[in-house]
Design a protein around this motif. Structure first.
Motif, mmCIF file in Angstrom:
data_model
loop_
_atom_site.group_PDB
_atom_site.id
_atom_site.type_symbol
_atom_site.label_atom_id
_atom_site.label_comp_id
_atom_site.label_asym_id
_atom_site.label_seq_id
_atom_site.Cartn_x
_atom_site.Cartn_y
_atom_site.Cartn_z
ATOM 1 N N GLN A 34 0.586 -1.328 -0.157
ATOM 2 C CA GLN A 34 -0.364 0.369 -0.373
ATOM 3 C C GLN A 34 1.163 1.004 -0.133
ATOM 4 O O GLN A 34 0.719 2.338 -0.625
ATOM 5 N N THR A 35 2.293 1.634 0.978
ATOM 6 C CA THR A 35 2.788 2.579 0.369
ATOM 7 C C THR A 35 3.688 2.607 -0.626
ATOM 8 O O THR A 35 3.462 3.547 -1.044
ATOM 9 N N ALA A 36 4.037 1.052 -1.004
ATOM 10 C CA ALA A 36 4.593 1.541 -2.712
ATOM 11 C C ALA A 36 4.127 2.356 -3.393
ATOM 12 O O ALA A 36 3.962 2.497 -4.358
ATOM 13 N N GLU A 37 2.632 1.696 -3.526
ATOM 14 C CA GLU A 37 0.907 1.712 -3.814
ATOM 15 C C GLU A 37 0.953 3.983 -4.089
ATOM 16 O O GLU A 37 1.010 4.831 -4.968
ATOM 17 N N LYS A 38 1.366 4.522 -3.016
ATOM 18 C CA LYS A 38 0.986 5.192 -2.473
ATOM 19 C C LYS A 38 2.057 6.831 -3.208
ATOM 20 O O LYS A 38 2.020 7.266 -3.971
ATOM 21 N N ILE A 39 3.239 5.753 -3.238
ATOM 22 C CA ILE A 39 4.439 6.173 -4.185
ATOM 23 C C ILE A 39 5.139 6.978 -4.751
ATOM 24 O O ILE A 39 4.711 8.244 -5.944
ATOM 25 N N VAL A 40 4.839 6.020 -6.013
ATOM 26 C CA VAL A 40 4.074 5.447 -7.316
ATOM 27 C C VAL A 40 3.416 6.786 -7.950
ATOM 28 O O VAL A 40 3.332 7.330 -8.857
ATOM 29 N N LYS A 41 1.915 6.860 -7.246
ATOM 30 C CA LYS A 41 1.042 7.721 -7.444
ATOM 31 C C LYS A 41 0.821 8.780 -7.331
ATOM 32 O O LYS A 41 1.206 9.866 -8.239
ATOM 33 N N LYS A 42 1.985 9.523 -5.757
ATOM 34 C CA LYS A 42 2.784 10.822 -6.085
ATOM 35 C C LYS A 42 3.786 11.457 -7.055
ATOM 36 O O LYS A 42 4.366 12.148 -6.911
ATOM 37 N N GLY A 43 4.490 10.200 -7.764
ATOM 38 C CA GLY A 43 5.679 11.272 -8.324
ATOM 39 C C GLY A 43 6.832 10.429 -7.959
ATOM 40 O O GLY A 43 7.551 12.056 -8.160
ATOM 41 N N ILE A 44 6.677 9.541 -6.583
ATOM 42 C CA ILE A 44 8.277 10.363 -5.457
ATOM 43 C C ILE A 44 9.635 9.877 -6.294
ATOM 44 O O ILE A 44 9.220 8.859 -7.033
ATOM 45 N N LYS A 45 10.430 10.874 -5.839
ATOM 46 C CA LYS A 45 11.668 10.026 -6.172
ATOM 47 C C LYS A 45 13.017 9.948 -5.487
ATOM 48 O O LYS A 45 13.632 9.064 -5.754
ATOM 49 N N ILE A 46 12.329 10.085 -4.586
ATOM 50 C CA ILE A 46 13.356 9.669 -2.950
ATOM 51 C C ILE A 46 12.562 8.889 -2.000
ATOM 52 O O ILE A 46 11.440 10.032 -1.283
ATOM 53 N N VAL A 47 12.576 7.739 -1.537
ATOM 54 C CA VAL A 47 11.924 7.978 0.080
ATOM 55 C C VAL A 47 12.835 7.634 1.227
ATOM 56 O O VAL A 47 14.094 7.497 1.312
ATOM 57 N N LEU A 48 12.835 8.263 2.002
ATOM 58 C CA LEU A 48 13.508 8.372 3.571
ATOM 59 C C LEU A 48 13.228 7.186 4.577
ATOM 60 O O LEU A 48 11.705 7.736 4.657
ATOM 61 N N ILE A 49 13.802 6.280 4.779
ATOM 62 C CA ILE A 49 13.163 5.499 5.860
ATOM 63 C C ILE A 49 13.978 5.625 6.699
ATOM 64 O O ILE A 49 15.261 5.621 6.971
ATOM 65 N N SER A 50 13.339 5.488 8.374
ATOM 66 C CA SER A 50 13.729 6.077 9.272
ATOM 67 C C SER A 50 13.247 4.974 10.624
ATOM 68 O O SER A 50 11.935 4.475 10.148
ATOM 69 N N GLY A 51 13.808 4.734 11.802
ATOM 70 C CA GLY A 51 12.804 4.219 12.723
ATOM 71 C C GLY A 51 14.262 3.934 13.852
ATOM 72 O O GLY A 51 15.436 3.814 13.874
ATOM 73 N N PRO A 52 13.886 3.411 14.861
ATOM 74 C CA PRO A 52 14.255 2.803 16.092
ATOM 75 C C PRO A 52 15.512 1.634 15.489
ATOM 76 O O PRO A 52 15.317 0.831 14.798
ATOM 77 N N SER A 53 16.083 1.414 16.822
ATOM 78 C CA SER A 53 16.701 -0.198 16.043
ATOM 79 C C SER A 53 16.023 -1.032 16.560
ATOM 80 O O SER A 53 14.889 -1.431 16.792
ATOM 81 N N SER A 54 16.533 -2.073 15.348
ATOM 82 C CA SER A 54 16.243 -3.350 15.333
ATOM 83 C C SER A 54 14.633 -3.135 15.128
ATOM 84 O O SER A 54 13.673 -4.392 15.059
ATOM 85 N N ALA A 55 13.937 -2.678 14.293
ATOM 86 C CA ALA A 55 12.993 -2.205 13.559
ATOM 87 C C ALA A 55 13.019 -2.802 12.571
ATOM 88 O O ALA A 55 11.524 -2.716 11.673
ATOM 89 N N CYS A 114 23.694 15.533 -3.181
ATOM 90 C CA CYS A 114 23.280 14.228 -4.386
ATOM 91 C C CYS A 114 21.968 14.295 -3.754
ATOM 92 O O CYS A 114 21.611 14.239 -5.319
ATOM 93 N N LEU A 115 20.898 14.362 -2.763
ATOM 94 C CA LEU A 115 19.292 14.323 -3.145
ATOM 95 C C LEU A 115 19.572 14.897 -4.100
ATOM 96 O O LEU A 115 18.266 14.956 -4.909
ATOM 97 N N GLY A 116 20.438 16.258 -4.187
ATOM 98 C CA GLY A 116 19.562 17.654 -4.840
ATOM 99 C C GLY A 116 19.596 17.055 -6.447
ATOM 100 O O GLY A 116 19.093 17.915 -6.729
ATOM 101 N N GLU A 117 20.339 16.587 -6.425
ATOM 102 C CA GLU A 117 21.212 16.497 -7.352
ATOM 103 C C GLU A 117 20.223 15.109 -8.256
ATOM 104 O O GLU A 117 19.841 15.070 -9.868
ATOM 105 N N ILE A 118 20.252 13.823 -7.507
ATOM 106 C CA ILE A 118 19.119 13.199 -8.107
ATOM 107 C C ILE A 118 17.750 13.884 -8.441
ATOM 108 O O ILE A 118 16.791 14.063 -9.670
ATOM 109 N N LEU A 119 16.897 15.074 -7.649
ATOM 110 C CA LEU A 119 15.679 14.973 -7.888
ATOM 111 C C LEU A 119 15.656 16.397 -8.944
ATOM 112 O O LEU A 119 14.954 16.390 -9.702
ATOM 113 N N GLU A 120 17.175 17.040 -9.071
ATOM 114 C CA GLU A 120 17.189 17.622 -10.535
ATOM 115 C C GLU A 120 17.760 17.077 -11.951
ATOM 116 O O GLU A 120 16.610 17.230 -12.250
#
Length: 303
Positions: A34-55, A114-120
């Motif tokens: 479901q998350t992947a579907e949202k990402i594609v629908k929004k035309g996202i270029k960069i996905v940032l994943i965070s979370g605590p240890s052992s998540a 690096c992220l800026g160059e990817i976006l541009e």
């Protein structure tokens, strides 16, 4: 935060353990799809994943990659650890040791560049870190995207606003991973999401890094202190929160680790885990799918 009841989980396991495992695994996979579907629908270029240890950040990054591929979108995983500063540039803790948990341990300017160059421009060059010498390698790696391809970057500081300051946030999507549930153990106690992550870390680090169980417990306070400072304050910035807890995993850990930690039962934390395991039905680790997120902690299927 969702609450699970150990008695209900036990009943499901006794009735049909394969079904219990399948339901838990499919729930996690569904959330990624479901998350992947949202990402594609929004035309996202960069996905940032965070979370605590052992998540489960590592596994989730690659499972998201597969979910995107199922939708016809290719992606590339970038490890934020490659943006570490050289050892001599690292900030120091109060005890004089390098503080690798602080965002100042990362070359934030280069990450943004690096992220800026990817976006541009859909391409950039990224550094590669040598963890043996604790220095950045001289050679940089070409990173080039074609068409609608996506970059996935995971790291504990991925949601810190400094990382994307000045960038076009409309094409950036943030995922926060956590054990966002707790398990009710009858009238005895509650096993918190934090304690579930500690169990995951104890099992993984003893197996992969030869870190004794008691040492993992001793380190846990500092780990959590770092999370409270560097990770959890930025949870509200996430576009989606994914719960990586699998309903059957406590039953699995009884099979994996209970016998191994009995000799440490004088330790308060170990004693609590052992008491809770007494309330649990057992799930054989052989039943865990080879591509399960839990394999990140218990290891590959034994032959």
């Amino acid at each position: 935060m969702k609450e699970l009841n150990i008695d209900e989980i036990n009943d499901l396991a006794k009735e049909n353990v394969v079904k219990l495992i399948s339901l838990a695994e499919s729930e996690y996979v569904k959330s990624l799809q479901q998350t992947a579907e949202k990402i594609v629908k929004k035309g996202i270029k960069i996905v940032l994943i965070s979370g605590p240890s052992s998540a489960g950040k590592t596994t989730s990054s690659f499972r998201l990659q597969q979910a995107l591929l199922n939708l016809g979108v290719e992606s590339h995983v970038l490890n934020m650890d490659n943006f570490f500063m050289d050892l001599y540039k690292l900030p120091l803790r109060e005890d004089g040791e390098p503080n690798i948990e602080d965002i100042c341990a990362l070359d934030v300017d280069t990450i943004r560049k690096c992220l800026g160059e990817i976006l541009e421009n859909n391409e950039t060059k990224t550094p590669e870190f040598d963890f043996c010498t604790h220095t950045r390698k001289k050679e940089w790696v070409d990173c080039k995207l074609n068409g609608n391809e996506i970059i996935i970057m995971e790291g504990i500081h991925a949601h810190n606003p400094k990382i994307v300051e000045g960038l076009n946030n409309d094409r950036i999507f943030k995922i926060y991973l956590d054990c966002d549930s707790k398990i009710i153990i009858r009238d005895y106690d509650v096993l918190s999401s934090k304690e579930i992550r500690l169990l995951r870390r104890m099992i993984r680090d003893e197996r992969d890094r030869k870190v004794p169980y008691l040492e993992s417990i001793e380190m846990w306070k500092e780990v959590c202190k770092g999370e409270d400072k560097n990770i959890k304050p930025f949870k509200p910035y996430a576009d989606v929160v994914i719960d990586t807890l699998h309903s059957y995993e406590l039953l699995l850990y009884k099979d994996v680790v209970a016998d191994k930690i009995k000799k440490f039962e004088k330790d308060k934390t170990i004693a609590k885990f052992l008491t809770i395991f007494d309330y649990c039905y057992t799930v054989d680790e052989k039943l865990v799918p080879k591509d399960s997120l839990l394999r990140e902690f218990i290891g590959k299927e034994k032959k």
